[in-house]
Design an enzyme around this catalytic site. Structure first.
Site, PDB file in Angstrom:
ATOM      1  N   ASP A   1       5.820   7.959  -5.101  1.00 32.61           N
ATOM      2  CA  ASP A   1       4.580   8.698  -4.826  1.00 32.61           C
ATOM      3  C   ASP A   1       4.790   9.603  -3.616  1.00 32.61           C
ATOM      4  OD1 ASP A   1       3.454   7.599  -7.028  1.00 32.61           O
ATOM      5  OD2 ASP A   1       1.881   6.498  -5.971  1.00 32.61           O
TER       6      ASP A   1
ATOM      7  N   HIS B   1       2.824   1.790  -4.174  1.00 28.93           N
ATOM      8  CA  HIS B   1       1.733   1.881  -5.149  1.00 28.93           C
ATOM      9  C   HIS B   1       0.376   1.425  -4.623  1.00 28.93           C
ATOM     10  CE1 HIS B   1       0.347   2.844  -9.077  1.00 28.93           C
ATOM     11  NE2 HIS B   1       0.252   1.627  -9.558  1.00 28.93           N
ATOM     12  N   VAL B   2       0.308   0.236  -4.029  1.00 25.42           N
ATOM     13  CA  VAL B   2      -0.963  -0.262  -3.488  1.00 25.42           C
ATOM     14  C   VAL B   2      -1.050   0.186  -2.027  1.00 25.42           C
ATOM     15  CG1 VAL B   2      -2.301  -2.326  -2.958  1.00 25.42           C
ATOM     16  CG2 VAL B   2      -0.935  -2.222  -5.058  1.00 25.42           C
TER      17      VAL B   2
ATOM     18  N   TYR C   1       1.640  13.820  -4.229  1.00 24.27           N
ATOM     19  CA  TYR C   1       0.280  13.723  -4.798  1.00 24.27           C
ATOM     20  C   TYR C   1      -0.237  15.084  -5.263  1.00 24.27           C
ATOM     21  CZ  TYR C   1       0.007   8.849  -3.502  1.00 24.27           C
ATOM     22  OH  TYR C   1       0.235   7.507  -3.413  1.00 24.27           O
TER      23      TYR C   1
ATOM     24  N   ASP D   1       4.305   6.042  -0.882  1.00 24.72           N
ATOM     25  CA  ASP D   1       3.008   6.680  -1.131  1.00 24.72           C
ATOM     26  C   ASP D   1       2.587   7.578   0.030  1.00 24.72           C
ATOM     27  OD1 ASP D   1       3.326   3.999  -2.461  1.00 24.72           O
ATOM     28  OD2 ASP D   1       1.591   4.716  -3.550  1.00 24.72           O
TER      29      ASP D   1
ATOM     30  N   HIS E   1      -4.828  -1.622  -8.367  1.00 33.31           N
ATOM     31  CA  HIS E   1      -3.631  -1.699  -9.227  1.00 33.31           C
ATOM     32  C   HIS E   1      -3.231  -3.146  -9.537  1.00 33.31           C
ATOM     33  CE1 HIS E   1      -3.134   2.549  -8.945  1.00 33.31           C
ATOM     34  NE2 HIS E   1      -2.740   2.564  -7.700  1.00 33.31           N
TER      35      HIS E   1
HETATM   36 FE   FE2 Z   1       1.468   4.809  -7.148  1.00 31.61          FE
END
Ligand code: FE2
Length: 465
Positions: free
Chosen positions: A192, A351-352, A195, A164, A324
């Protein structure tokens, strides 16, 4: 009178213990990061390289199943050439070879990409440094990489781990901290990337700026890609209905070498590790291509050749953050049994936007009606890590559940990166480095004992870090 008071206190205490269940060792870090806005750097901070049509956004990834091939990618903004790359072993500068790339472009709403080139170079020597050069009239750009040693059970190897990432000031800090560690040899990237989809119409210029941001690392060492939700780029309102269009054009993977039918899930061997990449955002139910592929994949893993079995996936299966929450649950239900049966060592997710490490736990007995709905200690289970803390525009996920679940060993809402240092077939060392203002600080670390060769409990380990 005194005995009555004592009796009352005892009842109160017993009542308290039934309400507040003590945790057995998980840590919620008290560190609070200085508040900083998570904003992307302005476009002017990502200048293209100098020169007309200069090759840019150079990146490499493993190009086969065993580490003897590499895929070199670059973009030329105006002309379809140069579409070749010259490469040579560092020790033999006269042995220059040229590889031709396949060249593609894509359109996304009103955006048209530059010319995207992917050249696969095969039959490289193991454990060898190579230089490579992409040259046009006004620009010659030279980089280097090192191939891994041949797969083998006691080959030491060091991976970086980031998820991310995005392109904020914090992202730049994370990347700089990672690059300052000279030991890491390849990146396990947990999804990720840019963005860009947080911008109106998924402004794909932000894919280009991200490519320029990460070039300083990914042009020199392979990043093993995992797809995340910000790579889906599905937007029916603007007529963009091909999922993963920008990602699949920009980030090739050697998926065919592992028998996969999709670039979104695949496996590679690298030194002493066998790495399985899963896609949280592709079908994984029974009978689906990803399910069928994974079912056949586990029997292929030879722990005498690659002792370390690692899974990369974007959406975590175990995480105690409100952000999430439970999004990875259906995939956990689908695949956890195989993961435990096959003694997977580590599962890395993103993700988190925080950091969390679990103990070795599993929850495969749960069948909805039997009431066995809590994870239990399981020495055959992997440790689960959430590393969605690269530092993107959406900010930190700071709302952890309370009390800390018993499966959670350490958690902290800070940006950072991690290093996995494999020593031999039995021992590896993991460190999470938070971005503490302008410094990388080792905030959590643990020894990891291989599940196949040395399935001891790490929590009692007294080895020095
Ligand atoms: Fe994500």
């Amino acid at each position: 009178m005194a005995s009555k008071a004592w009796c009352g206190s005892a009842i109160l205490l017993a009542l308290l213990f039934t309400i507040v269940k003590p945790s057995y060792g998980g840590i919620t870090s008290k560190y609070v990061r200085k508040a900083q806005p998570s904003i992307d750097m302005p476009l002017k901070d990502y200048p293209p390289p100098k020169g007309y049509n200069a090759p840019e956004q150079v990146h490499i990834t493993q190009g086969d199943h065993t580490g003897r091939a590499i895929i070199i990618s670059w973009i030329t903004p105006v002309e379809p050439t140069p579409d070749t790359v010259t490469y040579w072993p560092a020790k033999e500068p006269c042995e220059k070879k040229v590889a031709k790339a396949s060249t593609i472009t894509y359109k996304y709403y009103t955006y048209t990409s530059g010319y995207i080139h992917h050249a696969t170079i095969k039959e490289l020597e193991y454990d060898t440094k190579y230089f490579y050069e992409i040259a046009c009239d006004e620009s010659v750009r030279q980089f280097h990489f090192s191939t891994p040693p041949a797969p083998g059970p006691d080959v030491p190897y060091t991976f970086g781990i980031i998820g991310d990432l995005g392109q904020t000031y914090a992202s730049k800090e994370t990347l700089s901290h990672y690059i300052s560690n000279k030991n890491a040899q390849a990146m396990l990237f947990l999804g990720d990337l840019s963005y860009a989809d947080d911008y109106p119409n998924h402004d794909n210029v932000r894919w280009d700026t991200w490519g320029r941001l990460v070039e300083r690392s990914v042009a020199y060492q392979p990043w093993i890609w995992t797809p995340g939700n910000h790579e889906i780029d599905f937007d029916q309102d603007i007529g963009e209905i091909e999922p993963f269009k920008p990602y699949n054009h920009r980030c090739p993977t050697p998926y065919k070498a592992s028998g996969s039918t999709s670039p979104l899930w695949y496996s590679v061997k690298r030194a002493s590790a066998y790495i399985i990449v899963l896609s949280s955002y592709s079908a994984y139910g029974k009978y689906t291509p990803q399910y069928q592929w994974l079912e056949k994949e586990f029997p292929k893993v030879n722990r005498s050749e690659t002792p370390w079995l690692i899974i990369l996936v974007h959406s975590p299966w175990y995480n105690s953050n409100g952000y999430h929450y439970m999004e990875g649950e259906t995939m956990r239900v689908q695949f956890e049994k195989w993961v435990v049966q096959n003694k997977v060592d580590l599962v890395f997710a993103g993700h988190v936007h925080s950091y969390e490490r679990s103990f070795r736990i599993s929850n495969i007995k749960y069948n909805i009606t039997n009431g066995l709905s809590f994870p239990v200690n399981d020495s055959s289970a992997p440790m689960y890590f959430t590393l969605g803390d690269g530092g993107n525009i959406e900010g930190l996920a700071a709302e952890f559940s309370a009390p800390q679940p018993e499966y959670s060993a350490f958690r902290e809402a800070s940006f950072g990166h991690a290093i996995l240092d494999i020593k031999n077939r039995t021992h590896a060392h993991f460190t999470w480095h938070r971005n503490q203002d302008d410094k990388p600080v080792a905030a959590d670390s643990t020894w990891v004992f291989n599940r196949y060769w040395f399935a001891q409990d790490e929590t009692n380990c007294k080895l020095p870090a």
